[in-house]
Write a protein that holds these residues in place. Structure first.
Motif, short mmCIF file in Angstrom:
data_model
loop_
_atom_site.label_atom_id
_atom_site.label_comp_id
_atom_site.label_asym_id
_atom_site.label_seq_id
_atom_site.Cartn_x
_atom_site.Cartn_y
_atom_site.Cartn_z
N UNK A 133 0.82 -1.28 -0.08
CA UNK A 133 -0.10 -0.12 0.17
C UNK A 133 0.83 1.17 -0.13
N UNK A 134 0.41 2.28 -0.56
CA UNK A 134 1.22 3.59 -0.59
C UNK A 134 2.18 3.92 0.64
N UNK A 135 1.47 3.87 1.80
CA UNK A 135 2.12 3.94 3.15
C UNK A 135 3.18 3.16 3.46
N UNK A 136 3.52 2.11 2.81
CA UNK A 136 4.52 0.98 3.13
C UNK A 136 5.55 1.12 2.06
N UNK A 137 5.59 2.19 1.21
CA UNK A 137 6.68 2.16 0.33
C UNK A 137 7.74 3.35 0.97
N UNK A 138 8.96 2.59 0.62
CA UNK A 138 10.29 3.42 0.98
C UNK A 138 10.85 4.20 -0.16
N UNK A 139 10.52 3.75 -1.44
CA UNK A 139 11.45 4.24 -2.50
C UNK A 139 9.97 4.44 -3.37
N UNK A 140 9.78 5.93 -3.43
CA UNK A 140 8.52 6.32 -4.21
C UNK A 140 8.64 6.17 -5.81
N UNK A 141 10.06 6.47 -6.07
CA UNK A 141 10.37 6.36 -7.63
C UNK A 141 10.34 5.01 -8.18
N UNK A 142 10.52 3.99 -7.36
CA UNK A 142 10.63 2.71 -7.67
C UNK A 142 9.52 1.68 -7.21
N UNK A 154 15.38 -5.86 -3.72
CA UNK A 154 14.43 -4.81 -3.48
C UNK A 154 12.77 -5.34 -3.23
N UNK A 155 12.36 -4.57 -2.51
CA UNK A 155 10.98 -4.94 -2.03
C UNK A 155 9.89 -4.74 -3.13
N UNK A 156 9.96 -5.41 -4.42
CA UNK A 156 9.06 -5.19 -5.05
C UNK A 156 7.86 -6.23 -5.28
N UNK A 157 6.52 -5.97 -5.53
CA UNK A 157 5.41 -6.87 -5.48
C UNK A 157 4.20 -6.34 -5.03
N UNK A 158 3.27 -7.00 -5.30
CA UNK A 158 1.80 -6.49 -4.55
C UNK A 158 1.60 -7.36 -3.36
N UNK A 159 2.00 -8.33 -3.19
CA UNK A 159 1.65 -9.04 -2.06
C UNK A 159 2.90 -9.73 -1.43
N UNK A 160 2.99 -10.00 -0.21
CA UNK A 160 4.11 -10.29 0.41
C UNK A 160 3.59 -11.49 1.60
N UNK A 214 8.78 -1.53 -1.43
CA UNK A 214 8.75 -1.62 0.23
C UNK A 214 9.90 -1.27 0.87
N UNK A 215 9.39 -0.36 1.97
CA UNK A 215 10.37 0.14 2.82
C UNK A 215 10.91 -1.05 3.84
N UNK A 216 12.38 -0.73 4.13
CA UNK A 216 13.01 -1.74 4.66
C UNK A 216 12.51 -1.96 6.01
N UNK A 217 11.95 -0.93 6.63
CA UNK A 217 11.53 -1.01 8.15
C UNK A 217 10.42 -1.89 8.18
N UNK A 218 9.46 -2.02 7.07
CA UNK A 218 8.40 -2.84 7.05
C UNK A 218 8.77 -4.19 6.91
N UNK A 219 9.79 -4.26 6.21
CA UNK A 219 10.29 -5.66 5.90
C UNK A 219 10.75 -6.26 7.35
#
Length: 154
Positions: free
Chosen positions: A47-56, A111-117, A59-64
């Motif tokens: 979801x948008x609030x979990x993104x760490x790199x908005x350009x790519x 990198x944390x790319x994907x729609x579901x984790x 997923x934010x590393x802290x969420x991981x």
């Protein structure tokens, strides 16, 4: 209070997991708990609030790290519960409520790319006061994004 049956205990763990506000914040949901194999899995959607790199859109590393720690901690709680064996139910609950992370290492592999984790946790060792867990986070393409190892005191 009497000790719960395995299925009642499984429901208690799920209820505890769902009450953690940060799990709700990131949308982390428990998917599977195997009391015999001592494994647990949980997943969440990007979801948008979990993104760490908005350009790519990564997923934010802290969420991981949070997902790994949460799954590892709950897996450790189940292992500690089983390790306590015949200890009175109230004493077990008191010990488990004190469970906390002592040390955690996260290896970010992709990198944390994907729609579901999906995050999966398993036990490496259970002792009288410490539990060591291994966790993995994968995306919807089954690519391994990160791994973790953590020690929990109970």
């Amino acid at each position: 209070m009497t000790e719960p049956s395995p299925s009642e205990f499984q429901e208690l763990v799920k209820g505890f997991f769902e009450q953690i506000p940060f799990n709700q914040q990131i949308g982390l949901e428990m998917r599977d708990l195997d009391l015999e194999a001592l494994t647990l899995s949980a997943g969440f959607e990007l979801s948008p609030q979990l993104i760490g790199n908005v350009w790519k859109n990564i997923l934010h590393g802290g969420v991981i790290a949070t997902a790994l720690d949460t799954v590892g901690g709950l897996t450790a709680m189940v292992a500690a519960y089983q390790h306590l064996g015949d200890v009175h139910w109230k004493e077990k609950v008191d010990r488990l409520l004190k469970l906390g992370t002592v040390d955690m290492r996260v290896d970010y592999l992709k990198p944390g790319r994907g729609e579901h984790f999906l995050c999966h946790g398993s036990i490496l060792r259970t002792g009288n006061k410490l539990v060591v867990t291994r966790m993995e986070l994968s995306n919807d393409k089954d690519e391994l994004i990160a791994t973790g190892t953590a020690t929990y005191l109970y």
